[in-house]
Design a protein around this motif. Structure first.
Motif, PDB file in Angstrom:
ATOM      1  N   ASP B 146     -15.699 -47.594  42.873  1.00  0.00           N
ATOM      2  CA  ASP B 146     -15.795 -48.660  41.883  1.00  0.00           C
ATOM      3  C   ASP B 146     -17.106 -49.415  42.107  1.00  0.00           C
ATOM      4  OD1 ASP B 146     -15.636 -50.868  40.337  1.00  0.00           O
ATOM      5  OD2 ASP B 146     -13.620 -51.458  40.945  1.00  0.00           O
ATOM      6  N   PRO B 147     -18.009 -49.349  41.141  1.00  0.00           N
ATOM      7  CA  PRO B 147     -19.315 -49.998  41.359  1.00  0.00           C
ATOM      8  C   PRO B 147     -19.228 -51.510  41.463  1.00  0.00           C
ATOM      9  CG  PRO B 147     -19.130 -49.159  39.106  1.00  0.00           C
ATOM     10  CD  PRO B 147     -17.919 -48.693  39.839  1.00  0.00           C
ATOM     11  N   GLY B 148     -18.079 -52.107  41.055  1.00  0.00           N
ATOM     12  CA  GLY B 148     -17.956 -53.558  41.151  1.00  0.00           C
ATOM     13  C   GLY B 148     -17.335 -54.010  42.454  1.00  0.00           C
ATOM     14  N   SER B 149     -17.007 -53.046  43.314  1.00  0.00           N
ATOM     15  CA  SER B 149     -16.256 -53.405  44.518  1.00  0.00           C
ATOM     16  C   SER B 149     -17.151 -53.318  45.757  1.00  0.00           C
ATOM     17  CB  SER B 149     -15.069 -52.447  44.659  1.00  0.00           C
ATOM     18  OG  SER B 149     -14.754 -52.252  46.010  1.00  0.00           O
ATOM     19  N   ARG B 320     -11.183 -52.569  26.006  1.00  0.00           N
ATOM     20  CA  ARG B 320     -11.818 -51.295  26.378  1.00  0.00           C
ATOM     21  C   ARG B 320     -10.960 -50.115  25.955  1.00  0.00           C
ATOM     22  NH1 ARG B 320     -13.364 -53.615  31.989  1.00  0.00           N
ATOM     23  NH2 ARG B 320     -15.071 -54.937  31.327  1.00  0.00           N
ATOM     24  N   LYS B 323     -11.596 -49.448  22.443  1.00  0.00           N
ATOM     25  CA  LYS B 323     -12.935 -48.911  22.209  1.00  0.00           C
ATOM     26  C   LYS B 323     -13.163 -47.568  22.900  1.00  0.00           C
ATOM     27  CE  LYS B 323     -15.110 -53.434  21.618  1.00  0.00           C
ATOM     28  NZ  LYS B 323     -15.970 -54.445  22.278  1.00  0.00           N
ATOM     29  N   LYS B 325     -13.606 -43.890  23.589  1.00  0.00           N
ATOM     30  CA  LYS B 325     -14.004 -42.867  22.621  1.00  0.00           C
ATOM     31  C   LYS B 325     -13.088 -41.654  22.756  1.00  0.00           C
ATOM     32  CE  LYS B 325     -16.910 -45.617  21.380  1.00  0.00           C
ATOM     33  NZ  LYS B 325     -16.156 -46.604  20.622  1.00  0.00           N
ATOM     34  N   ARG B 327     -11.873 -38.909  20.089  1.00  0.00           N
ATOM     35  CA  ARG B 327     -11.979 -38.467  18.704  1.00  0.00           C
ATOM     36  C   ARG B 327     -11.586 -37.020  18.607  1.00  0.00           C
ATOM     37  NH1 ARG B 327     -16.818 -41.968  17.729  1.00  0.00           N
ATOM     38  NH2 ARG B 327     -17.654 -41.094  19.610  1.00  0.00           N
ATOM     39  N   PHE B 475     -21.439 -38.617  28.825  1.00  0.00           N
ATOM     40  CA  PHE B 475     -21.811 -39.175  30.126  1.00  0.00           C
ATOM     41  C   PHE B 475     -21.432 -40.642  30.277  1.00  0.00           C
ATOM     42  CE2 PHE B 475     -26.026 -38.215  28.003  1.00  0.00           C
ATOM     43  CZ  PHE B 475     -26.188 -39.450  27.419  1.00  0.00           C
ATOM     44  N   ASP B 476     -21.179 -41.310  29.163  1.00  0.00           N
ATOM     45  CA  ASP B 476     -20.753 -42.704  29.296  1.00  0.00           C
ATOM     46  C   ASP B 476     -19.263 -42.812  29.630  1.00  0.00           C
ATOM     47  OD1 ASP B 476     -20.961 -41.715  26.438  1.00  0.00           O
ATOM     48  OD2 ASP B 476     -19.527 -43.340  26.200  1.00  0.00           O
ATOM     49  N   PHE B 480     -17.031 -43.026  37.392  1.00  0.00           N
ATOM     50  CA  PHE B 480     -16.415 -44.349  37.500  1.00  0.00           C
ATOM     51  C   PHE B 480     -16.322 -45.056  36.145  1.00  0.00           C
ATOM     52  CE2 PHE B 480     -20.749 -44.577  39.377  1.00  0.00           C
ATOM     53  CZ  PHE B 480     -21.393 -45.203  38.320  1.00  0.00           C
ATOM     54  N   ASN B 481     -16.783 -44.385  35.100  1.00  0.00           N
ATOM     55  CA  ASN B 481     -16.600 -44.929  33.759  1.00  0.00           C
ATOM     56  C   ASN B 481     -15.392 -44.316  33.046  1.00  0.00           C
ATOM     57  OD1 ASN B 481     -18.718 -46.683  33.809  1.00  0.00           O
ATOM     58  ND2 ASN B 481     -19.927 -45.653  32.268  1.00  0.00           N
ATOM     59  N   PRO B 485     -14.917 -48.560  33.148  1.00  0.00           N
ATOM     60  CA  PRO B 485     -15.383 -49.113  34.419  1.00  0.00           C
ATOM     61  C   PRO B 485     -14.365 -50.134  34.940  1.00  0.00           C
ATOM     62  CG  PRO B 485     -17.099 -49.256  32.731  1.00  0.00           C
ATOM     63  CD  PRO B 485     -15.863 -48.782  32.052  1.00  0.00           C
ATOM     64  N   GLY B 486     -14.101 -50.075  36.227  1.00  0.00           N
ATOM     65  CA  GLY B 486     -13.154 -51.019  36.822  1.00  0.00           C
ATOM     66  C   GLY B 486     -11.734 -50.469  36.883  1.00  0.00           C
TER      67      GLY B 486
END
Lengths: 516, 539
Positions: B146-149, B320, B323, B325, B327, B475-476, B480-481, B485-486
């Motif tokens: 997790d990039p926020g951790s 999130r 939103k 994606k 499809r 790629f988005d 970790f995405n 994210p999170g």
């Protein structure tokens, strides 16, 4: 002529910025320009009898604060122009005006109007977080020197602490996305979405649905951190930069097209002009499109095979044509007062229309319904046209460089398509035309040396950004040829009227003492 | 009822749900899998919709399934047999074809026939793709950091990631970034020159994805389809004997052998939460089942917007999820055939009918198919992946008869005015006509055809918008995405609630890795011994 310490090839704005920094550091700099005046794509060009038009850029943010103060550009006569709004033209005259903090127009939902300022602020904050990456040479990915470690550390700090955790998550979520999805998630108004999408794709062979267009929009927004976008009129910026070069002792020679970069024992030793004259220097800085720099000016035989092969893989196909009109008076746009004409006007009804227009250029066709960005620079700079007369400038997308049947055959039809589209919004325009000029991507290539007529000397796609711009092996301004550097839009952080590639390159050259 | 009925409830008996449940059961938990349909498998099913024929009517090939999981759950003993596919080919409009054989010398000879230069380029291409496969495989059975951790574990995991990249040279790192961010067409153009060869190798990258061959990020999807192993052959494709239902059947059998249960026809209405803790589920019938652990195999959008109370989900997460994606872009035809269709362009007895057959021979045709989809139409000239698995597997059709499966890219979620039976038939006809152009007797051999659009996938299987990967593999939305994210570490917003579907890292395909990874995280939180396998040492 004395042997200069450094030769800069190409007096485009990045070449001038780079030369000014080098000259201020005490180097004897000679700038060589193929055309008869400095400025490259940003220079004003004559049109018809007594008119001038401001080159390719139309509506751009001012140069960054750092460059303005470091080169004392204000002292040399540079002043950022007056901020303008963007007006999306609507066939039913329900035009939409978009400013930095407001958006207004008939039929605009209250929710969209309320969301816009916060949305823009958030993305400006994202752009700000990228500052360490944009204003420094792209860091290496292995065996990082100290400076590069600092770049990464600052980037990490800005993302985690500057933005805060939730905003960082949001940044990570959107940064690789396409602008189409982000805008559809945020707004309802087709005109507003189209206007933002234009900023993300204009100049690139990308549609709103192309992944990576959030990043291209962030790059454009980056410029607006230091001032709102203004209408480019061509003169002030180029003159101020030229003066900055000359005031620091640099020399500028126009009409001096370079034919070759001389290489001896793998080291740059000077340049040869097209008329055969050679000028020696151990430091050559090229503001020319990297593809042309390596393939034509240096030549593949002097390069490592693998590197030369990578040069051929650089992507950058111009898809925007330019139409310039000299008018015998101020044109009338339906539903738009004369006072509003100083703004930037867009013809792009919806993101879907932009995407459809883009589809054509993939197959060598011009869009039958092109997307237009229109400015009237003579409103901001009356010297561009005789009294009471005006010049109108249009960027038209999507018009591919590799048009089926070639541009000689296709030019008139493409120009007519743009005029017809304009006539839908300004019915009386044609009667006012005194002179006109249509520049296809092929003409842009011929006139400015930009390969395939691409504004940014190479696509601003993810695989050609940061440490991969223009290509691995030359991404840090130094090239495999000792003493040869790049400083143009083909380098990190890319195109636009920012001067940042020129500034970053100069810093790298000075840091390394001219060695790679 | 009070207390706990089960130690864990898994919602959805797709292959990831079953995998997850099996690893939890292996650790000694009492696990219940609840499935809304009357049959298990989710999108990994074999269904007899026409008497005597079995259709793998959603997923249809098996290559990504992690061999580590196959071994750990002993799936061979539970009846799963994967037969490797030996070839793929593309018909050209001028009556010729390009075949990609698995036998290296034959493949090279065929490449030489089309372009000697490309035959040499293929050597470089194979080596490069293999390198990226090996690199990526090391991340499949791990939990993304997790990039926020700033927890030691996340920092360690980031260090592991960096270390893996550090094993590459700087040039290779740059090449990998290019590979990760380029479009498949542009990436292949760096190697190949022949139009047919370019189109042939591009196709795999758009399968299931709402992107075109020129969209950045599609080169990576190639890897997603190429990194599977069958019997240790990296990049090989295979059929599960008995259809894809055999995969879910084997996992379920392994799971049941551990003494746990599956309830079909049990549609979960809501995940119950009390005091920020998951306490169980409520079925559509009103019945409540209690458990301290609830795992959702549903896609991330469905999980958070449909079966959780909005009050239990933080607003940012709900946003999130909306939103995300996800499809639909693919359709499918399952066809019962009276006999084996003939393809006059192929020499008699050609082994190429045994593999993937394609009919799109230029990048332009592929890209135009995408343009149609962007405008909410099904492609007039679609990209089809045509296979006749009954050539290998006699269990799929009666003797002498055959079963064909056609995967179709692209098909819109909602054509203008919505789907009707006529439109669905017209979509199917477009596909049949394309195949018939290369096989004159094909049309007459058709006994029955099941036509599936994203709508059927959503309604039957529960995949939002019919996205086969439970969320775009762009790629988005990776690492970790994925899904957001999170929330990429399989844990939901309340304690005891987890995600284990393809919406989570490492994404879609019949791979089983998300299910196993989620099980590892759950067992970690319960302080139980880890029953999930680590990635196996590279060959």
């Amino acid at each position: 002529m004395t042997r200069p310490d450094a030769i800069v090839i190409g007096a485009g704005h990045n070449g001038l910025v780079c030369a000014a920094y080098l000259a201020r550091a005490g180097l004897d700099v000679l700038v060589l320009e193929a055309n008869d005046a400095a400025g490259g794509m940003a220079a004003a060009r004559p049109l018809g009898d007594g008119y001038r038009v401001p080159g390719l850029p139309q509506c751009v943010a001012p140069l960054g604060r750092a460059i303005r103060s470091e080169l004392e550009l204000e002292r040399h006569g540079y002043a950022p122009g007056r901020p303008v709004e963007t007006i999306v033209l609507d066939p039913g005259s329900a035009h939409l005006a978009i400013g930095q903090d407001r958006v207004a127009g008939d039929g605009l939902a209250q929710a969209d109007a309320a969301a816009w300022p916060g949305f823009r602020r958030q993305y400006l904050a994202f752009a700000e977080a990228l500052r360490p990456l944009i204003e420094n040479p792209p860091p290496r990915l292995k065996n990082l020197p100290r400076g590069d470690r600092m770049t990464f550390a600052k980037l990490g700090w800005k993302l985690r602490v500057g933005l805060g955790r939730e905003a960082m998550y949001e940044f990570l979520r959107v940064v690789g996305m396409n602008i189409y999805d982000v805008l559809n998630d945020t707004f309802d108004d087709e005109r507003l979405k189209a206007a933002i999408a234009i900023d993300a794709v204009l100049g690139s062979a990308m549609g709103p649905r192309t992944p990576g267009t959030v990043l291209t929009w962030l790059q454009r927004l980056y410029g607006e951190l230091d001032g709102a976008a203004t209408i480019h009129s061509g003169n002030r910026l180029v003159e101020a930069l030229t003066r900055a070069v000359e005031a620091a002792g640099g020399r500028l020679r126009c009409s001096a097209p370079v034919a070759r970069i001389l290489v001896e024992d793998g080291k740059a030793s000077g340049v040869q002009l097209e008329d055969g004259e050679t000028i020696g220097s151990g430091l050559v800085v090229s503001n020319v499109d990297p593809r042309r720099t390596f393939a034509s000016l240096v030549g593949a035989p002097r390069l490592d095979t693998l590197f030369a092969n990578r040069v051929t893989q650089i992507r950058g196909k111009g898809v925007v044509a330019k139409l310039h009109l000299a008018l015998d008076g101020l044109p009338e746009f339906r539903g738009l007062g004369a006072a509003a004409l100083g703004n930037r006007l867009l013809v792009a009804p919806s993101m879907r229309d932009i995407e459809r227009a883009f589809n054509h250029c993939k197959y060598g066709e011009c869009s039958p319904e092109p997307v237009l960005e229109i400015t009237l620079p003579s409103i901001h700079d009356p010297s561009l046209a005789p009294d009471g007369h005006h010049v109108l400038s249009v960027s038209a997308a999507f018009m591919p460089y590799d048009l089926d049947g070639g541009w000689e055959a296709g030019r008139e039809a493409a120009a007519r398509a743009v005029l017809a589209r304009l006539a839908q919004f300004a019915p009386g325009l044609e009667a006012r035309i005194v002179a006109r000029e249509f520049l296809s991507p092929a003409d842009i290539e011929a006139g400015y040396g930009a390969v395939q007529g691409h504004w940014h000397h190479g696509e601003l796609s993810l695989h050609q950004s940061f440490m991969l711009r223009p290509l691995y092996g030359a991404a840090r301004y130094a090239t495999p040829v000792d003493g040869l550097f790049l400083c143009g839009a083909g380098c990190h952080p890319g195109g636009g009227l920012t001067g940042l590639p020129g500034r970053n390159a100069a810093r790298r050259i000075l840091d390394t003492g001219g060695r790679p | 009822m009070s207390g706990r009925d089960y130690d864990a409830i898994v919602i959805g008996a797709g292959h990831n749900g079953l995998t997850n449940a099996a690893f939890l059961a292996k650790a000694g938990l009492r696990v219940l899998v609840v499935e809304k349909n009357e049959y298990i498998g989710g999108a990994t099913v074999s269904r007899e919709l026409y008497d005597g024929w079995k259709y793998s009517n959603c997923s249809y090939v098996c290559s990504l399934f992690r061999p580590e999981i196959y071994n750990a759950l002993d799936l061979g003993r539970h009846g799963l047999k994967v037969v490797p596919l030996t070839a793929s080919m593309t018909f050209t409009q001028d009556g010729d074809y390009f075949g990609s054989y698995s036998e290296p010398n034959v493949r090279r000879r065929e490449l030489m026939r089309h372009s000697p230069r490309d035959a040499d380029a293929a050597v470089r291409f194979d080596a490069d793709v293999m390198r990226w496969c090996r690199l990526i495989r090391g991340f499949l059975l791990r939990t993304p950091p997790d990039p926020g951790s700033l927890k030691p574990r996340d920092i360690f995991e980031f260090a592991y990631l960096l270390k893996k990249f550090h094993e590459l040279s700087e040039t290779q790192i740059c090449e990998f970034i290019r590979f990760f961010t380029m479009s498949i067409a542009e990436y292949l153009e760096n190697y190949f020159e022949n139009e047919t060869i370019l189109a042939h190798y591009s196709g795999g990258s758009i399968i299931g994805t709402g992107l075109g061959v020129y969209s950045p990020g599609t080169a990576y999807v190639l890897l997603h389809h190429a990194m599977g192993d069958v019997d240790g052959n990296v990049g090989a494709w295979g059929f599960a004997r008995g259809g894809m239902g055999a995969v879910s059947g084997a996992i379920a059998s392994s799971f049941r052998a551990l003494g746990s249960e599956i309830r079909t026809g049990a549609d979960v209405e809501q995940i119950l939460v009390a005091g920020r803790r998951a306490t169980g589920v409520r079925l559509a019938s009103g019945e409540e089942i209690r458990s301290g652990i609830v795992v959702s195999n549903l896609d991330a959008r469905r999980t958070f917007t449909r079966i959780m109370d909005a009050d239990d989900v933080p607003p940012a997460l709900l946003e999130r999820a909306r939103k995300f994606k996800i499809r639909g872009s693919s359709g499918k035809l399952n066809i019962a055939l009276d006999g084996m269709p003939t393809f006059p362009a192929l020499p008699g007895g050609s082994p190429l009918t045994l593999g993937h057959m394609h009919f799109t021979d230029t990048l332009r045709r592929l890209e135009r198919a995408y343009d149609d989809w962007k405008d909410d139409r099904w492609s007039a000239d679609p990209y089809c992946d045509f296979l006749v698995p009954s050539q290998y597997d006699p269990t799929l059709a009666p003797p002498g008869k055959h079963m064909a499966t056609v995967f179709v890219q692209y098909c819109p979620v909602e054509p203008e005015g919505g789907w009707t039976d006529e439109k669905r038939a017209a979509f199917g006809q477009t596909v049949i006509d394309q195949v018939a152009e290369y096989s004159p007797d094909f049309r007459d051999l058709i006994l029955h055809a099941e036509i599936r659009t994203p709508r059927e996938l959503e309604d039957e299987v529960g995949l939002t918008e019919g996205n086969i990967f439970q969320g775009e593999l762009t790629f988005d939305q990776l690492l970790f995405n994925r899904p957001f994210p999170g929330y990429a570490q399989y844990r939901g917003p309340v304690r005891g609630m987890y995600m284990c579907g393809s919406s989570t890292h490492p994404g879609g395909g019949v791979m089983g890795a998300p299910g196993a990874n989620a099980a590892r995280e759950i067992l970690r939180d319960l302080r139980r011994p880890d029953t999930t396998p680590a990635e196996y040492p590279d060959d």
